[in-house]
Design a protein around this motif. Structure first.
Motif, PDB file in Angstrom:
ATOM      1  N   GLU A  38      50.362  34.996  40.290  1.00 56.05           N
ATOM      2  CA  GLU A  38      50.010  35.742  41.498  1.00 56.05           C
ATOM      3  C   GLU A  38      51.248  36.311  42.196  1.00 56.05           C
ATOM      4  O   GLU A  38      51.209  37.407  42.731  1.00 56.05           O
ATOM      5  CB  GLU A  38      49.255  34.831  42.476  1.00 56.05           C
ATOM      6  CG  GLU A  38      47.812  34.598  42.125  1.00 56.05           C
ATOM      7  CD  GLU A  38      47.014  35.886  41.984  1.00 56.05           C
ATOM      8  OE1 GLU A  38      47.164  36.783  42.834  1.00 56.05           O
ATOM      9  OE2 GLU A  38      46.249  35.995  41.019  1.00 56.05           O
TER      10      GLU A  38
ATOM     11  N   ARG D   9      46.697  30.032  41.861  1.00 59.05           N
ATOM     12  CA  ARG D   9      46.446  31.487  41.872  1.00 59.05           C
ATOM     13  C   ARG D   9      45.668  31.885  43.112  1.00 59.05           C
ATOM     14  O   ARG D   9      45.960  32.899  43.756  1.00 59.05           O
ATOM     15  CB  ARG D   9      45.673  31.896  40.615  1.00 59.05           C
ATOM     16  CG  ARG D   9      46.502  31.721  39.369  1.00 59.05           C
ATOM     17  CD  ARG D   9      46.071  32.625  38.276  1.00 59.05           C
ATOM     18  NE  ARG D   9      46.334  34.017  38.597  1.00 59.05           N
ATOM     19  CZ  ARG D   9      46.363  34.972  37.691  1.00 59.05           C
ATOM     20  NH1 ARG D   9      46.156  34.688  36.430  1.00 59.05           N
ATOM     21  NH2 ARG D   9      46.584  36.219  38.036  1.00 59.05           N
ATOM     22  N   ARG D  71      35.740  42.469  42.104  1.00 55.89           N
ATOM     23  CA  ARG D  71      36.862  42.181  41.215  1.00 55.89           C
ATOM     24  C   ARG D  71      37.422  40.773  41.486  1.00 55.89           C
ATOM     25  O   ARG D  71      37.724  40.021  40.562  1.00 55.89           O
ATOM     26  CB  ARG D  71      37.963  43.213  41.438  1.00 55.89           C
ATOM     27  CG  ARG D  71      38.576  43.721  40.171  1.00 55.89           C
ATOM     28  CD  ARG D  71      39.221  45.077  40.404  1.00 55.89           C
ATOM     29  NE  ARG D  71      39.989  45.147  41.623  1.00 55.89           N
ATOM     30  CZ  ARG D  71      41.297  44.903  41.697  1.00 55.89           C
ATOM     31  NH1 ARG D  71      41.980  44.559  40.654  1.00 55.89           N
ATOM     32  NH2 ARG D  71      41.933  45.001  42.847  1.00 55.89           N
ATOM     33  N   THR D  72      37.533  40.445  42.770  1.00 55.15           N
ATOM     34  CA  THR D  72      38.069  39.131  43.122  1.00 55.15           C
ATOM     35  C   THR D  72      37.186  38.029  42.553  1.00 55.15           C
ATOM     36  O   THR D  72      37.677  37.073  41.944  1.00 55.15           O
ATOM     37  CB  THR D  72      38.146  38.990  44.658  1.00 55.15           C
ATOM     38  OG1 THR D  72      38.845  40.110  45.179  1.00 55.15           O
ATOM     39  CG2 THR D  72      38.860  37.719  45.036  1.00 55.15           C
ATOM     40  N   GLN D  74      35.045  38.210  40.091  1.00 56.42           N
ATOM     41  CA  GLN D  74      35.108  38.200  38.627  1.00 56.42           C
ATOM     42  C   GLN D  74      36.382  37.528  38.158  1.00 56.42           C
ATOM     43  O   GLN D  74      36.385  36.763  37.191  1.00 56.42           O
ATOM     44  CB  GLN D  74      35.047  39.621  38.053  1.00 56.42           C
ATOM     45  CG  GLN D  74      33.860  40.439  38.493  1.00 56.42           C
ATOM     46  CD  GLN D  74      32.540  39.926  37.975  1.00 56.42           C
ATOM     47  OE1 GLN D  74      32.466  38.812  37.491  1.00 56.42           O
ATOM     48  NE2 GLN D  74      31.489  40.719  38.105  1.00 56.42           N
ATOM     49  N   LYS D  75      37.465  37.819  38.857  1.00 57.97           N
ATOM     50  CA  LYS D  75      38.761  37.272  38.465  1.00 57.97           C
ATOM     51  C   LYS D  75      38.724  35.749  38.541  1.00 57.97           C
ATOM     52  O   LYS D  75      39.104  35.060  37.601  1.00 57.97           O
ATOM     53  CB  LYS D  75      39.825  37.832  39.417  1.00 57.97           C
ATOM     54  CG  LYS D  75      41.247  37.516  39.041  1.00 57.97           C
ATOM     55  CD  LYS D  75      42.174  38.326  39.949  1.00 57.97           C
ATOM     56  CE  LYS D  75      43.568  37.748  40.011  1.00 57.97           C
ATOM     57  NZ  LYS D  75      44.400  38.417  41.015  1.00 57.97           N
TER      58      LYS D  75
END
Lengths: 72, 637, 218, 349
Positions: A38, D9, D71-72, D74-75
């Motif tokens: 990230e 992450r 997108r977030t 799915q990520k």
């Protein structure tokens, strides 16, 4: 006077440190990989953090070495 | 060391602003700040009527969109575009035209290919779904005769409604005048599947009836219904094949376009992004009615040069004002390292962590001294040192372009020198090889023979001593930093910590009999005062920190420990070689083990001495979080 | 005027016609006044409602905006699919001074939360409030439609009445009066003529008589 | 199993959320185009650039926000694929399945063209593109349900069960309720375990159920819904309110009464609002507080056990809130609503 117990003792000392380091590093490694993915700019810190639990295996090693050397 | 920075305001006539920007850009030493926050006594500074970036942005989006669709092409395989060299020389307008026309020619084709591909993908997954259910049911169907003019309806009934079956059957029988087939079986744990076959002429009646009974009919797309399920499966299989084929055809087409245009698009993207980056600096410039204003930080050394350059071009029309800087504003000054050549590579570590703030001490030179020292102490082997030296020189020579490799190798190179020196002290050359051969012996200094295997305790004392020194140095720097920022509490805290640690260490020594017992009482008093100071400066956490700091000092024992590990591995290598009867095999094994050891010796000691700096040393004084110096100019692009 | 027979009979007929026309005119005038009064009474209401409608429209738009801002336009659109897409209104009629005007039976289309078609659980109260505001706006529009038609009808009626009054006042009544006057004049003229003739005849007769007398005397 | 990698992450992603300062900065932008320029400096840049090519202005921003959110999710789902904690995330994301399914059912009922329905779907849930497009292809509600059954999607069962009632009364609420009820029952069922993680998630879901019930009751009481009819909207399994208590509240007859009855529950803050603002408040004013409470509660999970999946859940809520806030800013900016009114609608965490 050295018998089988000396190497076993040294091995236990080392193994303990190594296992503990392994556990700690696996977690830090996983989290570190996530962090770097990230925020690549934090790679430096992550490398240092990853090295911190290595103290344990080093201490284990020292103790093992001392057991062997001192008993001799 | 950090460069002294000056904050300046460059003011010139507005009509010349393009040329002023050019001069500043050429000089490449001004770190821009937002000029619009400044204001002349009465006149507000407005934003410069800047370039409208929308156009470039939307063009970039288009290009990026296409790049995403295209497959990356290996640089060697791609067809060299005849235009690619020309792009760099184009002006913005020409670049825009080229990019737009390229986009226009590619976009539609690519987009339709991409959409088609997406649709096919979706269709493929859909087919898989239908296939799954049909496969489940088809064994059932084998038991039924499929006749021309008959309709097959498949039902799914949840097990808890199994009783519905009893109702449906007679009804269908009645509707179809007993011309029907009806079969049911478990589909999975939750559901039962039912297949009924009946003449088409009763279809609507049966469906109406089923609807009223609230039974789920299996919905299969028209093209696969009304045929034996096996046929449907075959058909689905064929369709899947066709889809896969078409997808690969599309991919092939995309690949063709890629080989032709990928690098063009990438080049255009880079150039346009650069252009955008360049113009984004414009948002920092300000203007009043007639003047053009630039604000920024500049290294003191570069100030005369820029003044001169402006004077040559514009005479007195452009003024460079040095702004009076408050202490607080100085914190926002960018930091620009200014280190002697021997410390420069170690800026790498500072950037890895975080650059210091402007008013902080730059610890780079200190790292430059201690890092190699620690490294040398750990590795401590003439042979290894030499190999590391040669390795770093070779790598440096091979990767001239990559800055960070250059820096890292310089660090290794510098570190290999103390390694060799310590190797001499410890009498190590590939472990005990030289000693074995009688070429070299561990030196005896201060009454200790520095054979690392034997002198464990002295080494431990030495490394802890280094730790004490290093931590004290850190604390002293902390006091200096705090004094610079006039933070009284911090000073008291750090001094208290110094006192507490000193008194505890001395007390330990005195209990061990190395220091006269008579001073113990003074030491206790000192400890008490220090703790009070710590509480004043840092609260209860300050006291707890004592433990942390002692832990930090103990942590330096790793200098000994890792070294010991490396020595023992080297010894093992030598002894194995010795004990294996066959000379060649022994040598090969020894070389392999030594190679491994050297490899480890390059990583582990680096990381650990870095860690000693970052964790143990920096925590005593370092704040970090400075803004790196990024001058406006060529270097930037 | 040529057709008019200047007879006494005719004159009397005209006179009664004039009277009738004048009465009719007055009646129409009264009705017009009443209509105008009615018109203005509704008119005041109407302009108030008109402002109210504008206000409501603003509020409804705002409520929709908030719903779309907080809950995503997609959610609002989705909820809108759940609603019935038509509004049924029954229209009856009534009379205002002989003017037929529409009356909308069910004036309110406002629904409660259970009637809007979408489930309460997944739909926010913001969407609900937007729906409510728009329903209120709709109500107002329906009501305004009713009054506006009424007003238009009344207006037409008033126009027509005014034209009638004007016609009576300015054309028919003057014409009748003219005719009556003409008849009267004609009759009087005739009477005068008759008198003169009579006198002349009388003179002639007297002259003849005198001649006869003279002749006899002489 | 711990979630070291994923959480690291997620924490990285969390640190890129906009702080209050940047949000207020965005609020002060004079118009949509300067808002877009400002958003170019945020992690939304990529989505924004792409969306603006197709849709300019406000709808571009909204599209970008939606894309970013999808997108977030799915990520994060990608990180968790195959892990046990995947299903906890599914709890959160499958609410978009419910939205999509409801939208399709609503649309199919009044025969909205598939293309239009599709525009209102948010593919953040568990349904993939293939399933959604097959559902859209179906001609009517019955066949939508049948297709769900054909593909063995669990929502088929509750819908089938109430379908006869729906055909009889032609009231969409029946279908929607069945879906919502099924969703919450399943979610509660998923987190019945004894682990701290499941307990925390269970509490979160139970709180949500409470808040939903409370909101429904307020709306129904305000519109004088017959309590016997209103009961079918109530959800079981709340944290503070059981069905019995909810029924009592439904019979209280006035918004003020319902709010007064909250004394002694965690939701009594509604009473504070009522007592300062008076009785004539819109329900949405109360809902704003309830939403805020829910978001705060959920985002707090982010700061819980750093190795638990709750961090991810907290983050997703925070992200959801940020997107909501940005949408509010964009919409209101477009309609020239004042910054103060804008902030009244926003939720800061």
């Amino acid at each position: 006077m050295t018998g089988w117990e000396v190497p076993i003792g040294a091995a236990i000392a080392f193994a303990g440190g190594a296992i503990a380091t392994g556990i700690a590093q696996s977690k830090i490694g996983a989290a570190g990989a996530g962090t770097v993915a990230e925020r690549p700019e934090s790679a430096g810190i992550v490398i240092v953090l990853e090295a911190i639990p290595e103290t344990l295996v080093i201490l284990g090693f020292v103790v093992a070495a001392m057991i062997i050397i001192m008993v001799e | 060391m950090l460069q002294k920075m000056k904050q300046v305001l460059v003011v010139g006539p507005k009509r010349d602003y393009q040329r002023i920007i050019d001069v500043l850009y050429q000089a490449g030493s001004l770190h821009l700040e937002d000029a619009k926050t400044e204001s002349f006594t009465q006149m507000p500074i407005g934003p410069l009527d800047s370039f409208n970036a929308d156009e470039v942005l939307s063009l970039l989006v288009r290009i990026k969109g296409q790049i995403q669709i295209l497959t990356p092409v290996d640089a060697k395989k791609q067809l060299k575009s005849p235009f690619i060299e020309k792009y760099a020389g184009l002006s913005y307008d020409e670049l825009k035209l080229t990019a737009t026309s390229l986009c226009d020619s590619l976009e539609e084709r690519l987009r339709s290919l991409e959409t088609r591909k997406g649709d096919l993908d979706v269709r493929y997954t859909t087919l898989l779904r239908y296939e799954k259910i049909i496969k489940k049911i088809s064994p059932l169907e084998q038991q039924l005769p499929i006749l021309e003019g008959f309709e097959v309806t498949i039902l799914i009934i949840q097990k808890e409604y199994e009783s519905v079956l009893e109702i449906i059957r007679p009804f269908i029988s009645e509707i179809t005048r007993n011309q029907f087939e009806f079969i049911s079986a478990d589909l999975d744990e939750k559901n039962i599947a039912v297949i009924t076959v009946f003449s088409k002429k009763y279809a609507s009646k049966v469906h109406d009836f089923l609807y009223s009974k609230n039974v789920n009919e299996v919905r299969i797309p028209q093209e696969y219904s009304n045929m034996p399920l096996d046929d449907a499966l075959t058909l689905i299989e064929a369709d899947k094949k066709a889809i896969t084929l078409e997808i690969s055809e599309i991919s092939e087409k995309i690949r063709e376009i890629s080989t032709r245009w990928y690098s063009d698009l990438i080049t255009l993207k880079t150039l346009l992004s650069d252009f955008l980056e360049e113009t984004s600096a414009y948002s920092n410039f300000g203007q009043t009615d007639y003047t053009f204003v630039v604000k920024g930080w500049i290294p003191k050394k570069s100030l005369p040069a820029i003044k001169k350059a402006l004077h040559v071009s514009f005479g007195d029309a452009v003024v460079v004002n040095e702004l009076e800087v408050e202490k607080e504003t100085e914190d926002s000054a960018p930091v620009y390292f200014d280190n002697p050549f021997w410390a420069k590579p170690f800026e790498f570590f500072m950037n890895l962590v975080q650059p210091p703030r402007y008013r902080e001490i730059d610890p780079t030179p200190i790292i430059a001294i201690f890092f190699p020292l620690f490294f040398g102490l750990i590795v401590g082997d003439i042979g290894y040192g030499l190999i590391i030296l040669i390795f770093s020189l070779v790598v440096r020579f091979h990767f001239k372009e990559i800055a960070w490799i250059q820096q890292m190798m310089a660090i290794l190179m510098i570190s290999s020198i103390p390694t060799i020196i310590f190797g001499y002290v410890f009498g190590e050359f590939f472990g005990d090889f030289a000693e074995h051969m009688g070429w070299l012996h561990p030196l005896t200094l201060f009454g200790v023979t520095w054979n690392r295997i034997e002198a464990i305790i002295p080494l431990l004392v030495l490394t802890i001593g280094i730790g004490v020194f290093h931590v004290y140095l850190g604390l002293s720097l902390g006091i200096y930093n705090a004094a610079r920022h006039h933070k009284k509490k911090h000073i008291v805290e750090k001094v208290g910590m110094l006192g507490a640690i000193s008194s505890i260490l001395l007390l330990v020594l005195s209990f061990a009999g190395h220091v006269p017992e008579s001073v113990q009482i003074f030491l206790f008093i000192l400890l008490l005062i220090s703790v009070i100071g710590l509480i004043y400066g840092g609260g209860s956490r300050g006291v707890i920190e004592i433990m942390g700091t002692i832990g930090n000092i103990m942590s330096y024992a790793r200098l000994m420990a890792i070294g010991l590990a490396s020595v023992i591995l080297a010894l093992v290598a030598n002894r194995l070689a010795h004990e294996i009867g066959i000379l060649i095999v022994g040598i090969i094994i020894a070389i392999l083990l030594h190679a491994l050891n050297i490899l480890l010796a390059m990583f582990s000691p680096s990381i650990h001495s870095l860690r000693l700096h970052v964790v143990e040393f920096f925590s005593k004084f370092y704040e970090g979080g400075g803004i790196p110096y990024r001058p406006f100019g060529k270097e930037r692009l | 005027m040529e057709q008019v027979h200047p007879t006494r009979m005719e004159l009397m007929k005209k006179r009664s016609q004039i009277l009738l026309a004048e009465q009719g005119r007055d009646l129409l005038k009264e009705k017009m006044e009443a209509l105008i009064q009615e018109f203005f009474k509704i008119m005041v209401n109407f302009s108030e409602s008109r402002e109210g409608l504008e206000q409501l429209a603003i509020e409804a738009d705002l409520a929709l905006l908030v719903a779309e801002a907080v809950d995503d336009p997609v959610a609002v659109k989705s909820a809108s699919y759940a609603t019935k897409r038509q509004i049924m209104v029954d229209i009856a009629g009534k009379n205002i001074m002989g003017v037929p005007v529409p009356v909308i039976q069910k004036k309110s289309v406002a629904l409660n939360v259970m009637e809007r078609g979408y489930g309460l659980i997944g739909t926010s109260s913001r969407i609900n409030e937007a729906a409510e505001k728009f329903e209120a706006e709709m109500d107002m529009i329906i009501r305004l439609a009713e009054t506006e038609t009424t007003l238009r009808r009344l207006g037409n009626e008033i126009q027509m009445n005014r034209r009638r009054v004007n016609a009576l006042d300015q054309i028919i009544i003057p014409e009748l009066k003219e005719q009556a006057k003409y008849i009267r004049f004609s009759i009087e003229e005739r009477e005068r003529e008759d008198l003169f003739r009579l006198k002349k005849v009388k003179k002639l007769i007297e002259r003849k008589k005198k001649k006869k007398l003279m002749a006899s005397v002489s | 199993m711990d979630n070291g990698y994923v959480n690291a992450r997620v924490k990285g992603m969390y640190s890129r959320l906009l702080d209050k300062g940047s949000l207020s900065n965005l609020i002060l932008k004079p118009d949509i185009s300067s808002l877009i320029t400002a958003l170019e400096d945020t992690p939304y840049r990529e989505d924004l650039e792409r969306a603006l090519v197709l849709k300019p202005g406000l709808s571009g921003i909204e599209e970008a926000l939606r894309q970013n959110f999808v997108r977030t999710i799915q990520k994060i789902k990608g990180f968790l694929e195959g892990e046990k904690s995947e299903r906890y995330i599914a709890i959160f994301s499958s609410r978009w399945d419910i939205h999509n399914l409801k939208t399709i059912l609503r649309g199919k009922r009044i025969y909205v063209p598939s293309g239009q329905i599709r525009e209102n779907l948010i593919p953040a849930g568990e349904f993939d593109e293939a399933l959604l497009s097959e559902l859209l292809k179906q001609p009517d509600i019955r066949s939508v349900i049948d297709l769900l059954a054909t593909f063995d999607v669990s929502y088929a069962a509750p819908l089938t069960e109430v379908f006869p009632e729906y055909t009889e009364k032609s009231d969409l609420i029946i279908l929607e309720n069945a879906l919502d009820r099924f969703y919450y029952e399943r979610v509660i069922g998923l987190v019945q375990g004894k682990s701290t993680e499941e307990q925390i998630i269970r509490q979160l879901v139970q709180t949500e159920i409470d808040l939903i019930n409370l909101k429904s009751i307020l709306m129904m009481v305000r519109d004088d819904i017959d309590p016997d009819d209103g009961e079918r909207i109530l959800l079981e399994g709340g944290r503070v309110f059981n069905l019995k208590k909810l029924r009592v509240m439904l019979k209280l007859g006035s918004v003020a009464g319902v709010i007064e009855s909250l004394e002694g529950t965690p939701y009594r803050f509604l009473e504070d609002l009522r007592s300062t603002e008076g009785d004539n408040l819109k329900i949405s004013a109360y809902q704003h507080l309830l939403d805020e409470y829910m978001i705060r509660h959920a985002v707090r999970l982010y700061r819980g056990d750093p190795l638990s999946v709750t961090v991810v859940i907290g983050f997703l809520w925070a992200k959801y809130t940020e997107i909501m806030n940005l949408r509010i800013i964009a919409r209101c900016k477009n309609a020239l609503i004042s910054p103060e009114e804008m902030e009244a609608e926003m939720v800061y965490v």
